[in-house]
Design a protein around this motif. Structure first.
Motif, PDB file in Angstrom:
ATOM      1  N   SER A  51       0.307  -0.990  -0.404  1.00 29.46           N
ATOM      2  CA  SER A  51      -0.006   0.214   0.003  1.00 29.46           C
ATOM      3  C   SER A  51       1.086   1.108  -0.072  1.00 29.46           C
ATOM      4  O   SER A  51       2.764   1.323   0.272  1.00 29.46           O
ATOM      5  N   ALA A  52       0.418   2.061  -0.307  1.00 24.43           N
ATOM      6  CA  ALA A  52       1.441   3.822  -0.861  1.00 24.43           C
ATOM      7  C   ALA A  52       1.567   4.048   1.048  1.00 24.43           C
ATOM      8  O   ALA A  52      -0.024   4.111   1.912  1.00 24.43           O
ATOM      9  N   PRO A  53       2.446   4.613   1.233  1.00 28.32           N
ATOM     10  CA  PRO A  53       2.681   4.720   3.191  1.00 28.32           C
ATOM     11  C   PRO A  53       1.919   6.538   2.820  1.00 28.32           C
ATOM     12  O   PRO A  53       1.649   7.107   1.927  1.00 28.32           O
ATOM     13  N   PRO A  54       1.676   6.733   3.902  1.00 28.70           N
ATOM     14  CA  PRO A  54       1.266   7.827   4.041  1.00 28.70           C
ATOM     15  C   PRO A  54       1.907   8.977   4.190  1.00 28.70           C
ATOM     16  O   PRO A  54       2.832   9.411   4.434  1.00 28.70           O
ATOM     17  N   VAL A  55       0.289  10.228   3.772  1.00 25.18           N
ATOM     18  CA  VAL A  55       1.577  11.499   3.451  1.00 25.18           C
ATOM     19  C   VAL A  55       0.804  12.771   3.400  1.00 25.18           C
ATOM     20  O   VAL A  55      -0.535  12.674   3.685  1.00 25.18           O
ATOM     21  N   MET A  56       2.266  13.675   4.816  1.00 30.81           N
ATOM     22  CA  MET A  56       0.817  14.524   5.608  1.00 30.81           C
ATOM     23  C   MET A  56       1.536  15.674   4.510  1.00 30.81           C
ATOM     24  O   MET A  56       0.350  16.855   5.016  1.00 30.81           O
ATOM     25  N   VAL A  57       1.919  15.749   4.216  1.00 31.47           N
ATOM     26  CA  VAL A  57       2.393  17.948   3.070  1.00 31.47           C
ATOM     27  C   VAL A  57       3.403  17.236   1.880  1.00 31.47           C
ATOM     28  O   VAL A  57       3.559  15.980   1.642  1.00 31.47           O
ATOM     29  N   LYS A  58       3.542  18.507   1.275  1.00 30.57           N
ATOM     30  CA  LYS A  58       3.724  18.248  -0.396  1.00 30.57           C
ATOM     31  C   LYS A  58       4.926  19.359   0.173  1.00 30.57           C
ATOM     32  O   LYS A  58       4.848  20.448   0.487  1.00 30.57           O
ATOM     33  N   MET A  59       6.034  18.897  -0.378  1.00 30.80           N
ATOM     34  CA  MET A  59       7.688  19.404  -0.097  1.00 30.80           C
ATOM     35  C   MET A  59       7.419  20.118  -1.485  1.00 30.80           C
ATOM     36  O   MET A  59       7.277  19.906  -2.494  1.00 30.80           O
ATOM     37  N   PRO A  60       7.902  21.320  -0.509  1.00 36.28           N
ATOM     38  CA  PRO A  60       8.591  22.429  -2.178  1.00 36.28           C
ATOM     39  C   PRO A  60       9.339  21.818  -3.029  1.00 36.28           C
ATOM     40  O   PRO A  60       9.690  20.968  -2.365  1.00 36.28           O
ATOM     41  N   ALA A  61       9.630  22.141  -4.285  1.00 33.75           N
ATOM     42  CA  ALA A  61      10.176  21.218  -5.381  1.00 33.75           C
ATOM     43  C   ALA A  61      12.357  21.879  -5.086  1.00 33.75           C
ATOM     44  O   ALA A  61      12.030  23.342  -4.657  1.00 33.75           O
ATOM     45  N   LYS A  62      12.434  21.325  -4.929  1.00 31.08           N
ATOM     46  CA  LYS A  62      14.482  21.319  -4.318  1.00 31.08           C
ATOM     47  C   LYS A  62      15.379  21.378  -5.809  1.00 31.08           C
ATOM     48  O   LYS A  62      14.594  20.807  -6.844  1.00 31.08           O
ATOM     49  N   PRO A  63      15.925  22.150  -6.129  1.00 28.27           N
ATOM     50  CA  PRO A  63      16.296  22.995  -6.960  1.00 28.27           C
ATOM     51  C   PRO A  63      17.605  21.845  -7.428  1.00 28.27           C
ATOM     52  O   PRO A  63      17.840  20.368  -6.951  1.00 28.27           O
ATOM     53  N   GLU A  64      17.729  21.360  -8.801  1.00 32.19           N
ATOM     54  CA  GLU A  64      18.247  20.693  -9.473  1.00 32.19           C
ATOM     55  C   GLU A  64      19.883  20.361  -8.678  1.00 32.19           C
ATOM     56  O   GLU A  64      20.085  21.271  -8.813  1.00 32.19           O
ATOM     57  N   GLY A  65      20.516  18.884  -9.048  1.00 30.55           N
ATOM     58  CA  GLY A  65      21.036  18.829  -8.330  1.00 30.55           C
ATOM     59  C   GLY A  65      22.040  18.956  -6.513  1.00 30.55           C
ATOM     60  O   GLY A  65      22.455  18.715  -6.190  1.00 30.55           O
ATOM     61  N   ALA A  66      20.144  19.488  -5.770  1.00 26.05           N
ATOM     62  CA  ALA A  66      20.498  19.567  -4.708  1.00 26.05           C
ATOM     63  C   ALA A  66      20.300  18.707  -3.579  1.00 26.05           C
ATOM     64  O   ALA A  66      19.452  17.781  -4.310  1.00 26.05           O
ATOM     65  N   LYS A  67      20.559  18.178  -2.566  1.00 27.38           N
ATOM     66  CA  LYS A  67      21.382  16.643  -1.754  1.00 27.38           C
ATOM     67  C   LYS A  67      19.997  17.199  -0.896  1.00 27.38           C
ATOM     68  O   LYS A  67      20.761  17.632   0.330  1.00 27.38           O
ATOM     69  N   TRP A  68      19.494  17.033  -0.632  1.00 30.70           N
ATOM     70  CA  TRP A  68      18.018  17.096   0.788  1.00 30.70           C
ATOM     71  C   TRP A  68      17.942  16.007   1.429  1.00 30.70           C
ATOM     72  O   TRP A  68      18.248  14.778   1.088  1.00 30.70           O
ATOM     73  N   ALA A  69      17.547  16.613   2.566  1.00 35.18           N
ATOM     74  CA  ALA A  69      17.032  14.791   3.329  1.00 35.18           C
ATOM     75  C   ALA A  69      16.067  13.936   2.713  1.00 35.18           C
ATOM     76  O   ALA A  69      14.409  15.008   1.789  1.00 35.18           O
ATOM     77  N   ALA A  70      16.139  12.647   3.142  1.00 38.98           N
ATOM     78  CA  ALA A  70      15.578  11.884   2.749  1.00 38.98           C
ATOM     79  C   ALA A  70      13.657  12.705   3.281  1.00 38.98           C
ATOM     80  O   ALA A  70      13.935  12.918   4.935  1.00 38.98           O
ATOM     81  N   TYR A  71      12.579  11.967   2.616  1.00 35.08           N
ATOM     82  CA  TYR A  71      10.921  12.183   3.358  1.00 35.08           C
ATOM     83  C   TYR A  71      11.204  11.575   4.646  1.00 35.08           C
ATOM     84  O   TYR A  71      11.589  10.570   4.688  1.00 35.08           O
ATOM     85  N   PRO A  72       9.958  12.613   5.369  1.00 37.02           N
ATOM     86  CA  PRO A  72      10.169  11.433   6.387  1.00 37.02           C
ATOM     87  C   PRO A  72       9.125  10.496   6.637  1.00 37.02           C
ATOM     88  O   PRO A  72       8.677  10.314   5.733  1.00 37.02           O
ATOM     89  N   ARG A  73       9.511   9.148   7.500  1.00 34.97           N
ATOM     90  CA  ARG A  73       8.979   7.803   7.307  1.00 34.97           C
ATOM     91  C   ARG A  73       7.564   8.637   7.813  1.00 34.97           C
ATOM     92  O   ARG A  73       7.597   8.534   9.930  1.00 34.97           O
TER      93      ARG A  73
END
Length: 688
Positions: free
Chosen positions: A155-177
Motif C-alpha cells: 500500500s502507498a505510505p501515508p503522506v501528510m504534506v507536499k514539499m516544495p521542489a528542490k533545486p536541480e542537483g540539491a541533496k535534501w534529506a529523505a522524506y520523513p517516514r
C-alpha cells in the motif's frame, strides 16, 4: 553414509563413538569454532508414495557469518542423498505435487523469493514467477495444475504534506517516514512495509499470478484446497477492527473463480491452521476461546465443510497442539510434554496415540522446542529428531506401529569426534507450594562423581515457553568450560498444562523465582556444586529472571543479564509488541495501572543488587530494546557495582542468530564469570 544407515534411532551415539575409534574422554570437548560446523534438518516433506523425502539442510557459513539453507532430496531410507539443485542460493518451503512428480519451492531472488518447480524424473528446474514480493504458504491444487500462495500487496505510505521542489542537483534529506498503524515494525525485520497479504494462484507450468482475496485484511498461512479444486480454506482476521483485535482470527473459504469469501467460524480467539478431511467433507482446525489469560492451551476442533456442526475433539491431553495433518488414519499433530516434543494421531473420538518423541533440534542456540513433521496418505511420517547430543536429523516412522529410524547423520563428521557434556533430567519440589518442577543438568565433559563444580543457572525466555532435552551449542560450550549447567522449567513454562502455564497471570515474576532457587538448592543437595560456586544468566524473560534473582538475593558470584526487560512501563510503549501485554499479563494498560507494572519490574530491585553483573543486548533489538538493558547498567554503574555493558552490533532479539555472535555471547558470559572466581559471599537481606 553407510555408517548412518547402520545406526538406529536408539544407538546413534554408540555408533558415533565406534566411528570415532576412541574413548569419549580422549576426544576434545565441543569448542567455539565447532559452531560453524553444525548442520541441522528442517521441514522434511515425505512424498505421496512415501519413497522420497525433501528437506532443508541448514548450516553456519563461516565466510558470510550467517545461517544458510538449501533443499536436499533422498530416498526414504536415507540413500541417494543429494542436493536438490546446483543453485547455491537460499531455498525452502518445499511441497510435493499430489502425484509426487514435482516439488514446488521458493528460492531467494532480487525482491525476496520466487516460486520454482523441480521435476523429479529428470531434475529439471523451472521458475514459475517473477514476483514483486516474497511468496509463502505454497499449496498444490488436487489436480496438480495450480499453486496457491500468500504474498504482500503493498500500500502507498501515508503522506501528510507536499514539499516544495528542490533545486536541480540539491541533496535534501529523505522524506520523513510516517506511521499510522498499530503494528509497524517487527524485531528481526525492522520497519514493516505498508500493505496486506493476499492469496494468489498461479498455473503450475508458469503464467500470471491472480489475486483471489480482497480487502484491507491480512491473509497469511498455507491455504488448503477442497478436493474439487474450486475453493481455498484459510485463516485470517477480516473483522472491521482487525488491527486492534489482533488476537482474533477465523476460518474462511474463498471461491477461486468468483473470489466470494465465506466466514466459517466466529469464536472469539485465534482459529487457525485448517486442514481438510481426505473426503473433503470436514475441516479440522486449531484454536481456543480467548479468556484473557497469560497462557491458554491450543485445542483441536472439527466442523463440516460449510461451517456447520462445530465441535471440539476432546483429546483429554491438557497440552497445546500444533501442525495438524489429516489423512485416512486420523488427525496427526505435535505437542510438547514435559519439555519434549511428540507426534500423535487421533480420531474424531479424541483417542490419542503417541507415535514419536524427541521432535525438534531446529533452534540451534538454546534448548527450545520446534521441529516439524509431514505424513503421507498411508501414514509414513518424516520428522526432525533431536537429542541433547545432536541437532535435528531426519527420522522416518514407516507406520503408526513401527519404530522410528534415523535416515541422516548430519553431524557425525564433527560431533562423533567430540566429548559432549552428559545431560540428565531432574525433578524437585517447589517450596512455594509443593509443586513438582522439572529441569535439566548438563555436566562438564570429564565430570567426576563426588566433585563439586561451578554452577551456571540458565533461565529460559518466554516466559511462556520451555527448555527440554534438545541439543544446544550454548549449553555445551558452558559445560566445556568446566561448569555444571542447570536449566529449569519453572511455573509459567509450557508443556505442563494450562493451569501450570497460567500461574504467571498477573504474577510475573512471582513464585517462578522460588522454583528456580529451589532448583539451585537441589543442585547443591545433590553435590554437583556448592554455595560459593553459583552463577546465573538468561536471555529475554530469562534476563528478567536473572535480574530478579540478583535483586532478591546475593547468593551468586556473578550474573550475566542478557536482553532483559527492566521496566515494564517503558518497555511496553517502545517494543515492537507493545500492544500485546495489557490484560493478558497484567490488568489494564500501563497508564491505568502503573503500580502493578512497577511492582513486577526488575528495576524496582536494583537498589538491592550486590552481584557483579554483565549486561548484554543487541543494538537492533526491538523486542527488549537497548534502553531496557541500559537502565540496569546505568543503575549499577551509579551504585558502583561491578558491571559492563556489551552491545552486539546489528543483532536483534535473537542475539545468537549469526554464528560469530553466538560464540561472542558465550565467551563474554564466561569471561565475566571467570573474573569472579568462587568464594563465599554473605547473603544480603531477602527482599519480598
Amino acid at each position: 553414509m553407510k555408517l548412518r544407515h547402520l545406526c538406529s534411532l536408539v544407538s546413534l551415539l554408540s555408533c558415533s563413538a565406534l566411528a570415532a575409534g576412541t574413548t569419549e574422554s580422549a576426544k576434545p570437548a565441543f569448542s567455539d569454532m565447532d559452531v560453524f560446523e553444525l548442520e541441522w534438518a528442517s521441514a522434511p516433506e515425505i512424498s505421496p508414495d512415501g519413497k522420497h523425502i525433501v528437506y532443508r539442510r541448514n548450516g553456519m557459513d563461516i565466510m558470510s557469518d550467517a545461517r544458510t539453507g538449501n533443499l536436499w532430496l533422498m530416498n526414504a531410507d536415507g540413500s541417494e542423498h543429494m542436493k536438490l539443485t546446483t543453485d547455491d542460493i537460499s531455498e525452502g518451503n518445499a511441497v510435493w505435487s499430489p502425484d509426487g512428480s514435482r516439488i514446488a519451492y521458493t528460492r531467494k531472488g532480487q525482491n525476496g523469493s520466487e516460486i520454482f518447480v523441480y521435476r523429479v524424473s529428470d531434475g529439471k528446474v523451472a521458475r514459475l514467477t517473477e514476483l514483486e514480493r516474497a511468496p509463502s504458504g505454497l499449496s498444490w491444487s488436487p489436480d496438480g495444475k495450480t499453486i496457491a500462495f500468500s504474498m504482500l500487496v503493498p500500500s502507498a505510505p501515508p503522506v501528510m504534506v507536499k514539499m516544495p521542489a528542490k533545486p536541480e542537483g540539491a541533496k535534501w534529506a529523505a522524506y520523513p517516514r510516517i506511521t499510522d498503524r498499530l503494528k509497524y515494525e517487527q524485531d528481526g525485520r525492522g520497519y514493516i512495509e505498508p500493505g496486506f497479504s493476499h492469496l494468489f494462484v498461479v498455473p503450475a507450468d508458469g503464467g500470471t499470478p491472480r489475486q483471489i482475496t480482497s480487502g484491507d485484511f491480512q491473509h497469511r498461512g498455507q491455504p488448503q484446497w477442497t478436493p474439487d479444486g474450486r475453493t481455498l480454506v484459510f485463516s485470517a482476521n477480516r473483522q472491521p477492527d482487525a488491527e486492534h483485535n489482533f488476537r482474533n482470527t477465523d476460518i474462511y473459504s474463498v471461491e477461486i473463480e468468483s473470489g466470494t469469501i465465506k466466514q466459517l467460524t466466529t469464536q472469539t480467539g485465534p482459529d487457525h491452521h485448517p486442514v481438510l478431511s481426505p473426503d473433503g467433507k470436514k475441516i479440522a482446525w486449531l484454536g481456543y476461546p480467548d479468556k484473557l489469560m497469560a497462557y491458554q492451551t491450543t485445542r483441536l476442533y472439527v466442523m463440516n465443510i460449510d461451517g456447520s456442526d462445530k465441535t471440539e475433539i476432546d483429546l483429554k491431553l491438557d497440552r497445546s497442539v500444533s501442525n495438524p495433518v489429516w489423512n485416512k488414519q486420523g488427525v496427526y499433530f505435535q505437542y510438547d510434554d514435559h519439555g519434549n516434543t511428540k507426534i500423535a494421531v487421533t480420531g474424531l473420538n479424541g483417542k490419542v496415540k503417541k507415535l514419536a518423541d524427541n521432535v525438534g533440534g531446529t533452534t540451534v542456540a538454546r534448548p527450545y522446542g520446534g521441529g516439524s513433521f509431514s505424513v503421507n496418505s498411508k501414514g509414513v511420517i518424516a520428522y526432525t529428531h533431536t537429542t541433547p547430543y545432536r541437532p535435528a536429523d531426519v527420522a522416518v516412522l514407516a507406520t503408526n506401529d513401527a519404530k522410528p529410524e534415523l535416515v541422516t547423520g548430519l553431524n557425525e563428521d564433527i560431533l562423533a569426534y567430540r566429548n559432549l557434556g552428559r545431560t540428565e533430567t531432574v525433578w524437585y519440589k517447589s517450596t512455594a507450594d509443593g509443586r513438582d518442577i522439572q529441569g535439566w543438568v548438563t555436566f562438564p565433559p570429564d565430570y567426576e562423581e563426588g566433585k563439586t563444580y561451578p554452577l551456571i543457572v540458565e533461565n529460559h525466555g518466554g516466559p511462556i515457553s520451555n527448555y527440554g532435552d534438545r541439543f544446544s551449542p550454548e549449553i555445551q560450550l558452558y559445560a566445556s568450560a568446566g561448569y555444571v549447567v542447570f536449566y529449569p522449567n519453572p511455573r509459567g513454562s509450557t508443556s505442563y498444562g494450562e493451569e501450570f502455564g497460567n500461574l504467571l497471570f498477573n504474577n510475573y515474576p512471582g513464585e517462578d523465582y522460588q522454583d528456580v532457587m529451589d532448583g539451585v538448592d537441589e543442585m547443591i543437595k545433590r553435590g554437583y556444586t556448592s554455595e560459593d560456586q553459583l552463577y546465573v544468566t538468561g536471555g529475554s524473560a530469562g534476563g528478567i529472571m536473572s535480574a530478579w534473582m540478583i535483586g532478591k538475593n546475593n547468593r551468586f558470584e556473578a550474573a550475566a543479564v542478557v536482553k532483559p526487560v527492566m521496566n515494564w512501563i517503558s518497555k511496553l510503549l517502545t517494543a515492537d509488541n507493545y500492544y500485546g501485554y495489557a490484560d493478558y499479563r497484567y490488568p489494564g494498560q500501563v497508564w491505568e495501572n502503573p503500580e502493578t507494572y512497577w511492582k513486577f519490574s526488575p528495576v524496582s530491585l536494583v537498589g538491592n543488587i550486590q552481584t557483579p553483573t554483565l549486561v548484554m543486548v543487541g543494538d537492533a533489538d526491538m523486542r527488549t530494546p537497548l534502553s531496557e538493558a541500559k537502565q540496569l547498567y546505568s543503575a549499577l554503574i551509579l551504585r558502583k557495582i561491578d558491571t559492563a555493558l556489551v552491545e552486539m552490533p546489528g543483532a536483534y532479539h535473537f542475539i545468537s542468530n549469526r554464528p560469530s555472535q553466538m560464540i561472542s555471547k558465550v565467551k563474554h558470559v564466561l569471561a565475566w564469570f571467570e573474573k569472579y572466581p568462587a568464594e563465599a559471599v554473605a547473603p544480603v537481606k531477602q527482599v519480598k
